[in-house]
Design an enzyme around this catalytic site. Structure first.
Site, PDB file in Angstrom:
ATOM      1  N   ASP A   1       0.598  -1.031  -0.056  1.00  0.00           N
ATOM      2  CA  ASP A   1       0.231  -0.139   0.340  1.00  0.00           C
ATOM      3  C   ASP A   1       0.718   1.181  -0.334  1.00  0.00           C
ATOM      4  O   ASP A   1       0.242   1.970   0.095  1.00  0.00           O
ATOM      5  CB  ASP A   1      -1.073   0.131   1.140  1.00  0.00           C
ATOM      6  CG  ASP A   1      -0.244   0.196   2.250  1.00  0.00           C
ATOM      7  OD1 ASP A   1       0.861  -0.078   2.831  1.00  0.00           O
ATOM      8  OD2 ASP A   1      -0.893  -0.424   3.924  1.00  0.00           O
TER       9      ASP A   1
ATOM     10  N   GLU B   1      -0.123  -9.302  -0.928  1.00  0.00           N
ATOM     11  CA  GLU B   1      -0.662  -8.130   0.403  1.00  0.00           C
ATOM     12  C   GLU B   1      -1.415  -7.701  -0.040  1.00  0.00           C
ATOM     13  O   GLU B   1      -1.843  -6.619   0.237  1.00  0.00           O
ATOM     14  CB  GLU B   1       0.268  -7.826   1.178  1.00  0.00           C
ATOM     15  CG  GLU B   1       0.003  -7.783   3.131  1.00  0.00           C
ATOM     16  CD  GLU B   1       0.947  -6.935   3.647  1.00  0.00           C
ATOM     17  OE1 GLU B   1       0.563  -5.299   3.386  1.00  0.00           O
ATOM     18  OE2 GLU B   1       1.484  -6.941   4.221  1.00  0.00           O
TER      19      GLU B   1
ATOM     20  N   GLU C   1      -2.167   4.683   2.352  1.00  0.00           N
ATOM     21  CA  GLU C   1      -1.715   3.591   2.126  1.00  0.00           C
ATOM     22  C   GLU C   1      -3.452   2.935   1.901  1.00  0.00           C
ATOM     23  O   GLU C   1      -3.609   2.470   1.096  1.00  0.00           O
ATOM     24  CB  GLU C   1      -1.262   3.370   3.702  1.00  0.00           C
ATOM     25  CG  GLU C   1      -0.123   3.262   3.430  1.00  0.00           C
ATOM     26  CD  GLU C   1       0.127   4.688   4.383  1.00  0.00           C
ATOM     27  OE1 GLU C   1      -0.514   5.156   5.161  1.00  0.00           O
ATOM     28  OE2 GLU C   1       1.449   4.305   4.511  1.00  0.00           O
TER      29      GLU C   1
ATOM     30  N   HIS D   1       6.534   5.322  13.634  1.00  0.00           N
ATOM     31  CA  HIS D   1       6.237   6.116  12.321  1.00  0.00           C
ATOM     32  C   HIS D   1       5.640   6.939  11.550  1.00  0.00           C
ATOM     33  O   HIS D   1       6.165   7.063  11.138  1.00  0.00           O
ATOM     34  CB  HIS D   1       7.430   4.867  12.120  1.00  0.00           C
ATOM     35  CG  HIS D   1       6.808   3.865  10.738  1.00  0.00           C
ATOM     36  ND1 HIS D   1       6.481   2.925  11.331  1.00  0.00           N
ATOM     37  CD2 HIS D   1       6.810   4.217   9.514  1.00  0.00           C
ATOM     38  CE1 HIS D   1       5.976   2.244  10.555  1.00  0.00           C
ATOM     39  NE2 HIS D   1       5.867   3.079   9.636  1.00  0.00           N
TER      40      HIS D   1
ATOM     41  N   ARG E   1       2.844   8.393  10.021  1.00  0.00           N
ATOM     42  CA  ARG E   1       1.803   9.957   9.538  1.00  0.00           C
ATOM     43  C   ARG E   1       1.177  10.664  10.797  1.00  0.00           C
ATOM     44  O   ARG E   1       1.025  11.562  10.958  1.00  0.00           O
ATOM     45  CB  ARG E   1       1.672   9.550   8.025  1.00  0.00           C
ATOM     46  CG  ARG E   1       2.289  11.351   7.326  1.00  0.00           C
ATOM     47  CD  ARG E   1       1.384  11.121   6.201  1.00  0.00           C
ATOM     48  NE  ARG E   1       3.113  10.751   5.321  1.00  0.00           N
ATOM     49  CZ  ARG E   1       3.492   9.905   4.852  1.00  0.00           C
ATOM     50  NH1 ARG E   1       2.628   8.969   4.236  1.00  0.00           N
ATOM     51  NH2 ARG E   1       4.494  10.349   4.354  1.00  0.00           N
TER      52      ARG E   1
ATOM     53  N   HIS F   1      13.119   5.950  14.324  1.00  0.00           N
ATOM     54  CA  HIS F   1      13.045   5.645  12.020  1.00  0.00           C
ATOM     55  C   HIS F   1      13.407   6.973  11.799  1.00  0.00           C
ATOM     56  O   HIS F   1      13.953   8.182  12.761  1.00  0.00           O
ATOM     57  CB  HIS F   1      11.484   6.181  12.119  1.00  0.00           C
ATOM     58  CG  HIS F   1      10.695   5.631  10.917  1.00  0.00           C
ATOM     59  ND1 HIS F   1      11.250   6.841   9.826  1.00  0.00           N
ATOM     60  CD2 HIS F   1      10.675   4.923  10.413  1.00  0.00           C
ATOM     61  CE1 HIS F   1      10.894   6.413   8.679  1.00  0.00           C
ATOM     62  NE2 HIS F   1      10.517   4.992   8.549  1.00  0.00           N
TER      63      HIS F   1
HETATM   64  N1  UDP Z   1      12.172  -3.605  11.218  1.00  0.00           N
HETATM   65  C1  UDP Z   1      13.358  -3.963  11.052  1.00  0.00           C
HETATM   66  N2  UDP Z   1      14.371  -3.095  11.377  1.00  0.00           N
HETATM   67  C2  UDP Z   1      13.829  -1.720  11.955  1.00  0.00           C
HETATM   68  C3  UDP Z   1      12.480  -1.527  12.540  1.00  0.00           C
HETATM   69  C4  UDP Z   1      11.757  -2.809  11.543  1.00  0.00           C
HETATM   70  O1  UDP Z   1      13.680  -4.233   9.963  1.00  0.00           O
HETATM   71  O2  UDP Z   1      14.617  -0.587  12.712  1.00  0.00           O
HETATM   72  C5  UDP Z   1      11.031  -4.459  10.066  1.00  0.00           C
HETATM   73  C6  UDP Z   1      10.373  -5.075  11.045  1.00  0.00           C
HETATM   74  O3  UDP Z   1      10.725  -6.652  11.617  1.00  0.00           O
HETATM   75  C7  UDP Z   1       9.239  -5.362   9.617  1.00  0.00           C
HETATM   76  C8  UDP Z   1       8.878  -4.081   8.559  1.00  0.00           C
HETATM   77  O4  UDP Z   1      10.812  -3.541   9.290  1.00  0.00           O
HETATM   78  O5  UDP Z   1       9.045  -6.436   9.338  1.00  0.00           O
HETATM   79  C9  UDP Z   1       8.495  -2.740   9.607  1.00  0.00           C
HETATM   80  O6  UDP Z   1       8.784  -2.087   8.537  1.00  0.00           O
HETATM   81  P1  UDP Z   1       8.304  -0.630   8.885  1.00  0.00           P
HETATM   82  O7  UDP Z   1       7.114  -0.378  10.025  1.00  0.00           O
HETATM   83  O8  UDP Z   1       8.702   0.803   8.491  1.00  0.00           O
HETATM   84  O9  UDP Z   1       6.765  -0.591   8.192  1.00  0.00           O
HETATM   85  P2  UDP Z   1       5.385  -0.986   7.745  1.00  0.00           P
HETATM   86  O10 UDP Z   1       5.127  -2.322   8.632  1.00  0.00           O
HETATM   87  O11 UDP Z   1       4.534   0.116   8.855  1.00  0.00           O
HETATM   88  O12 UDP Z   1       4.695  -0.353   6.812  1.00  0.00           O
END
Ligand code: UDP
Length: 378
Positions: A99, A121, A135, A216, A218, A248
């Site tokens: 997304d 997904e 998203e 992180h 928004r 982040h």
């Molecule tokens: N993650 C990582 N290092 C970090 C923080 C998160 O590898 O310091 C991984 C986490 O295990 C997950 C993904 O990043 O698989 C999540 O990414 P994020 O939270 O940025 O995005 P979202 O999932 O909300 O789209």
């Protein structure tokens, strides 16, 4: 060999890369496809960390990240640049994930050239176009155009069917994040050196209980981030816990957290971790506090209670199973729920059980098989 269909896998951010690397590996291992990887690099450093660990060198790298760029500026640059990629490469199919703006604009670019889109997904919905923003609309637009929808769960498939998506185009595959997580756990077992960057932080935690944190989103910028910081400060006043928080790099997050928490005892703010180190930290954690989507999916698989610092979630399976609790970016709710888990061993034991509502680690293989059937490959 050149008559193999050209399948282009595209992504631009860290979470997409984590969830798409198993798909790239599965398509390549299958052997029936000419696989190309095209990245927009909507995130740069965080994306590169994953590419290195997953041993993927993109065939095309648009390198589109610019600090502080607006959504419309980024969207228009992806559309124009990806159009050129399609004109040059002429793929038979493009795969997008989830997304992000990359997902939606790559999809539109393919639509303008009538190139079929497979959506990995697919079917996550909150029902609110402003949460998560942007998203929810990115994934709805993508769902309107895709002709293959790889839904991670039955709930996601049902959401697509309720929108009149053709039944024969919707497949419940499981979420590829579980493939990524299990592969990384096994890599860590074979090569513990992979997860060493987190050593110092974990040594400082010692025998204390560990709260691992990420934030992180928004929607939480501003007041939400300040509330989260206040909750962490309150929790950190307990002597029996330590908080480790990979922050982040977005200035809306890093600015507030460094100012509010930089000098607080029992809180360690660290740089974002590469995936193996982050997995290792989750495995050591007693509780995870996050507003992330992917971590909500990973935590149940590791048997870790997760407090979700958002008002809504499009991942109801973890809530239904009791592993995830929605607490919003609300200081009192975060402190109350975290304290309940820390102080009541019965509550903790009830939710800290490993289960996999989001997949069994074979989603990418299923996706490769489905694409093969759609392209009538034997
Ligand atoms: N993650 C990582 N290092 C970090 C923080 C998160 O590898 O310091 C991984 C986490 O295990 C997950 C993904 O990043 O698989 C999540 O990414 P994020 O939270 O940025 O995005 P979202 O999932 O909300 O789209």
């Amino acid at each position: 060999m050149n008559d193999r269909p050209k399948v282009m896998v595209t992504f631009g951010t860290r979470p997409e890369a984590i969830k798409m690397f198993p798909v790239v590996h599965a398509l390549r291992a299958d052997g029936r496809f000419d696989v190309k990887v095209a990245v927009t690099a909507q995130h740069r450093e965080l994306l590169d960390q994953v590419l290195a660990i997953a041993e993927i060198t993109p065939d095309i790298d648009l390198d589109l990240m610019q600090h502080g760029q607006s959504l419309d500026a980024l969207a228009s640059r992806i559309l124009l640049c990806f159009g050129q990629v399609l004109a040059d490469e002429k793929p038979d199919r493009v795969l997008v994930h989830g997304d992000t703006l990359t997902t939606m604009m790559v999809t539109l670019s393919c639509y303008f050239r009538k190139i079929p889109i497979g959506h990995v997904e697919a079917g996550l919905r909150s029902g609110d176009i402003y949460s998560p923003w942007p998203e929810e609309v990115n994934r709805r637009v993508t769902g309107t155009i895709a002709d293959l929808h790889f839904a991670p769960t039955q709930t996601a498939a049902d959401a697509l069917l309720a929108e009149n998506t053709s039944r024969e185009d919707v497949f419940v595959t499981g979420n590829t994040v579980i493939d990524a997580l299990l592969a990384t756990k096994s890599k860590l077992k074979d090569d513990p050196a992979l997860g060493h960057a987190i050593d110092t932080a974990l040594a400082d935690v010692g025998s204390k209980r560990l709260i691992a944190v990420t934030a992180h989103r928004r929607e939480n910028f501003g007041e939400g981030m300040r509330n989260i910081a206040a909750a962490l400060k309150t929790l950190a006043s307990r002597e029996d816990i330590a908080i480790v928080y990979p922050v982040h790099p977005n200035p809306n997050v890093a600015g507030v957290m460094t100012e509010q928490l930089g000098a607080v005892d029992n809180i360690r703010l660290i740089d974002p971790l590469d995936y193996p180190n982050f997995v290792r930290m989750m495995m050591r954690a007693d509780i995870i506090l996050t507003d992330s989507g992917g971590i909500q999916e990973e935590a149940p698989s590791l048997g870790k209670p997760v407090l979700v610092m958002r008002d809504t979630t499009e991942r109801p399976e973890g809530i239904a199973a009791g592993t995830a609790v929605l607490v919003g970016a609300d200081c009192d709710a975060i402190v109350e729920q975290a304290s309940r888990l820390l102080d009541d061993p019965c509550s903790y034991a009830k939710v800290a059980q490993a289960h996999n509502p989001y997949g069994d680690g074979t989603a990418a293989q299923r996706i490769a098989t489905i694409i093969g059937s759609r392209h009538r490959l034997t």
